[in-house]
Design an enzyme around this catalytic site. Structure first.
Site, mmCIF file in Angstrom:
data_model
loop_
_atom_site.group_PDB
_atom_site.id
_atom_site.type_symbol
_atom_site.label_atom_id
_atom_site.label_comp_id
_atom_site.label_asym_id
_atom_site.label_seq_id
_atom_site.Cartn_x
_atom_site.Cartn_y
_atom_site.Cartn_z
ATOM 1 N N ARG A 1 0.855 -1.314 -0.187
ATOM 2 C CA ARG A 1 -0.169 1.006 0.558
ATOM 3 C C ARG A 1 1.083 1.139 -0.035
ATOM 4 N NH1 ARG A 1 -5.032 -0.532 4.424
ATOM 5 N NH2 ARG A 1 -5.668 -2.634 3.856
ATOM 6 N N HIS B 1 -7.070 -5.654 -8.362
ATOM 7 C CA HIS B 1 -7.019 -4.873 -7.234
ATOM 8 C C HIS B 1 -8.241 -5.370 -6.265
ATOM 9 C CE1 HIS B 1 -5.196 -2.726 -4.149
ATOM 10 N NE2 HIS B 1 -5.585 -1.212 -4.677
ATOM 11 N N TYR C 1 -19.151 9.149 -15.605
ATOM 12 C CA TYR C 1 -18.953 10.720 -16.223
ATOM 13 C C TYR C 1 -17.732 11.249 -16.612
ATOM 14 C CZ TYR C 1 -23.008 11.428 -13.802
ATOM 15 O OH TYR C 1 -24.393 11.431 -13.300
#
Length: 754
Positions: free
Chosen positions: A41, A87, A131
């Site tokens: 991470r 992932h 979008y």
């Protein structure tokens, strides 16, 4: 017929109980969590500068063929592929990472090109992923170049249905170019972005001189971070060098501004670039708070006139205010100046987290590029060997065409017969059997010979490359030069945005920076009324007070001065010369400005001198020296300097100059002793100055032995103590009777009194 009952299955055996101490259990599980956080991470890989989520996003976009010359695809499609295949940690975290890779104000060289609302420097959130659309940039493609040529290792995905790259080939120096931020368990990383052309120059120098010093890399090649939002770096060069040598440090970055003339001496300040990772909207709010709180009294207004480019307008209160002074004050108070940290804590090629210096980071990228080159070369050599084997089989077929045709036409097992007759490999026999009839012409034979010659020449070159370190580094240097040409200083994307300058040598006191300096005379009456008369008053007898009130202190000062009021409660209060009431009337009660109790009175009023030392004495005969720089108070409540209890009070504050102290008590005993016998403290009760059976201190002063001691006689005249040596002793003694004619009030000459 009776129905038979099915016997019940026996219950499963109980699971064994594992006994383990809670400390060991928690330690083992927390270490596993910490390791996962660090490697999966928070910390980037030094080779490609990416964390797993970013690496998986780019790999998924490559699988979708989202190249720069191609069309965009919906971000939701990209996020879905990444989450479903590589992932499985939630779509929002993946989309946030995708957005950051495309933001030009957050990423120096975006790896993703976005279409739609991807957020802005004001801190506004991007539009939903349904979008927006995205595809890779040229830098993103360079990171993936050679992935199909066995350049890196692959590993199974989380569900073992597919494979993903462990690290990318990294044809782009992403770690230094785009930087990285991350917080793990017990460690963190913070690498600011740098200029690609400078990184390439440093890498080329390191190839040529493997033992190059970091000083050379910093002085001649990588001059410092190159931030997406530009700005001016004012960090000293030696500090920058130290940061790169240790892998830890920071850089001061300021906004870029210009002075815009408005005519008739008026001007305004235009801010065109702000520091890295500063939200413009939050910066505007802070500037507005500074105006409202009058922290920087020279700023009158702030306006945001930004469109695509940043334009923040700062209006000064007066045209007489120096713009450099105004900006220096704002740099201290707002995020117009911020600090960009450097902590190159990254995962090395073996997955071990450690802090690297600048040379180690560049060398790690070069070593990775060499490994990628060798792996791609070996893969190409393998393909050439296979193709040459097939071409050799073709040539045997052309040279023995009639026999080959006979075998194919009449033999029951033509493949086995071909292998036996011409000593062919299995692959060669298959290739001959799969040939088309149209390939059996003379022109095809010529093409096969030409292709074979070209492949053998390439094979020779590649084998020479594998066998020579120098050729390998020459090849890598050529790739780096091509990259430098692509992102050179003459290109729009490669042009350095952050420049360097030295911070102006201005020692600014924010409390007085914008106060017009004028002479005043501070007047304090015995009943506690204070005022500031304009100019320097020579005739104090002309001052008027309320009925029954008289003058207590008169101090010549300036509006920019700090005025110290010392009270009998042992506290020091700080007043600003520009905030005192004017000289008209009788002024204002001092107790409205400071929290002074009614049963205590001022015992000293003077202009603050941070280089001066004071001698403070209480009525019971205790005192000490204190540096005036240590008594400045920041609140109305003042600062406790001398500790007094019961009926004791602070009664005198004098300048600690000379080498002797003279103390006279209410019992008219005079004592002289060396000044260095008085301790220097920051606060406290102090040491005993003079011993009394009854009463306490009447007055105290300091003097130089060469100048002598003087006092006020009963007629109010100044007299010299010709034989002051007779009164010398040690601190805390009783002393001797004062000279005849000494003032009944027990006062020395007021030269040292404040």
């Amino acid at each position: 017929m009776a129905r038979t009952k099915t016997p019940k299955a026996p219950p499963p055996p109980p699971k064994p109980v594992i006994e383990e101490h809670i400390d060991n259990a928690l330690s083992a599980r927390y270490m596993a969590y910490a390791l996962s956080t660090i490697t999966q991470r928070a910390l980037p890989d030094v080779r490609d500068g990416l964390k797993p989520v970013h690496r998986r996003i780019l790999y998924a976009m490559r699988q979708l063929k989202l190249n720069p010359e191609g069309a965009y695809k919906k971000s939701a499609r990209i996020v879905g592929d990444v989450m479903g295949q590589y992932h499985p940690h939630g779509d929002q975290s993946i989309y946030d990472a995708l957005v950051k890779l495309s933001q030009q104000f957050a990423t120096r060289y975006p790896l993703v090109e976005g279409q739609g609302n991807f957020g802005n420097i004001d801190g506004d959130s991007p539009a939903a992923m349904r979008y927006t659309e995205a595809k890779m940039t040229a830098a993103g493609v360079l990171l993936l170049e050679g992935l199909d040529e066995d350049a890196v290792d692959f590993k199974d995905t989380y569900n073992e249905e597919d494979q993903e790259p462990v690290v990318l080939p990294a044809g782009f120096p992403n770690l230094l170019a785009n930087g990285a931020q991350g917080i793990a368990v017990g460690m963190a990383t913070s690498v600011p972005p740098h200029n690609v052309a400078e990184i390439c120059n440093a890498a080329l120098h390191l190839i040529k001189t493997p033992n190059a010093r970091i000083e050379t890399l910093v002085e001649n090649h990588i001059f410092g971070p190159d931030l997406p939002t530009g700005g001016i770096m004012v960090e000293p060069r030696d500090s920058i060098l130290q940061a790169y040598k240790t892998g830890k440090g920071g850089f001061r970055v300021r906004a870029r501004w210009t002075r815009e003339d408005l005519g008739r001496g008026q001007y305004q300040i235009i801010v065109t670039e702000i520091p890295y990772q500063v939200q413009k909207s939050r910066l505007i709010e802070k500037l507005a708070d500074v105006i409202e709180s009058k922290t920087a009294s020279g700023l009158a207004d702030v306006r945001d006139e930004s469109a695509e480019d940043i334009r923040i307008v700062l209006e000064p209160k007066s045209k007489n205010i120096d713009p450099d002074v105004l900006m220096e004050s704002l740099f201290k108070l707002t995020e117009l100046e911020s600090r960009v940290s450097l902590n190159m804590n990254v995962l090395d090629a073996h997955g071990v987290p450690r802090v690297m210096d600048l040379r180690e980071v560049i060398q790690a990228w070069l070593d990775h590029r060499r490994e990628v080159l060798l792996r791609r070369t070996h893969q190409r050599l393998g393909k050439i060997a296979l193709r040459l084997e097939v071409l050799d089989g073709y040539m045997i077929a052309f040279l023995n065409l009639d026999e080959v045709i006979r075998i194919v036409r009449y033999e029951d097992k033509p493949k086995d017969e071909l292998i036996r007759a011409f000593n062919l490999a299995d692959r060669q026999a298959d290739a001959i059997l799969n040939m088309r009839l149209r390939a059996l012409n003379k022109l095809q034979e010529i093409e096969i010979r030409s292709e074979s010659d070209a492949l053998r020449l390439e094979q020779t070159d590649l084998e020479a490359l594998v066998g020579s370190d120098q050729k390998q580094w020459d090849m890598i240097a050529g790739q780096i030069r091509s990259l430098r040409d692509l992102y050179g200083p003459k290109t729009e994307e490669g042009r350095r945005r952050t420049t360097f300058a030295e911070a102006p040598d201005l020692d600014i006191d924010l409390a007085t920076a914008f106060i017009q300096e004028e002479p005043i005379t501070v007047v304090l009456s015995k009943k506690g009324w204070i005022r500031a008369m304009k100019g320097k008053l020579d005739d104090l007898d002309s001052l008027k007070f309320k009925e029954g009130d008289t003058l207590a202190f008169s101090v010549p000062a300036k509006t920019t001065d700090k005025i110290i009021l010392f009270a009998s409660n042992g506290k020091a209060y700080t007043l600003s010369g520009d905030k005192l009431p004017g000289g008209r009337g009788n002024g204002e009660p001092i107790r409205l400005m400071i929290d002074l109790e009614n049963d205590h009175i001022p015992v000293g009023l003077f202009v603050h001198d941070p280089d001066r030392t004071l001698l403070v004495a209480s009525s019971e005969g205790y005192g000490f020296r204190v540096r005036e720089a240590d008594i400045v108070a920041s609140t109305k409540g003042g600062k406790q300097v001398q500790t007094v209890k019961g009926d004791a009070e602070t009664m005198r504050v004098v300048a600690a100059t000379g080498d002797r102290v003279a103390v006279i008590g209410e019992n008219r005993k005079l004592l002289v002793f060396p000044l260095d016998e008085v301790s220097e403290l920051t606060r406290g009760k102090g040491v005993r100055l003079q011993k009394y059976r009854d009463g306490g201190v009447s007055d105290i002063t300091t003097f130089a032995s060469a100048d002598g001691l003087s006092y006020i006689d009963t007629a109010g005249r100044r007299q010299e103590v010709a034989d002051w040596h007779l009164y010398e002793g040690s601190r805390a003694q009783v002393g001797r009777n004062a000279p005849r004619g000494f003032s009944r009030q027990g006062l020395f000459a007021p030269d040292k009194r404040l």
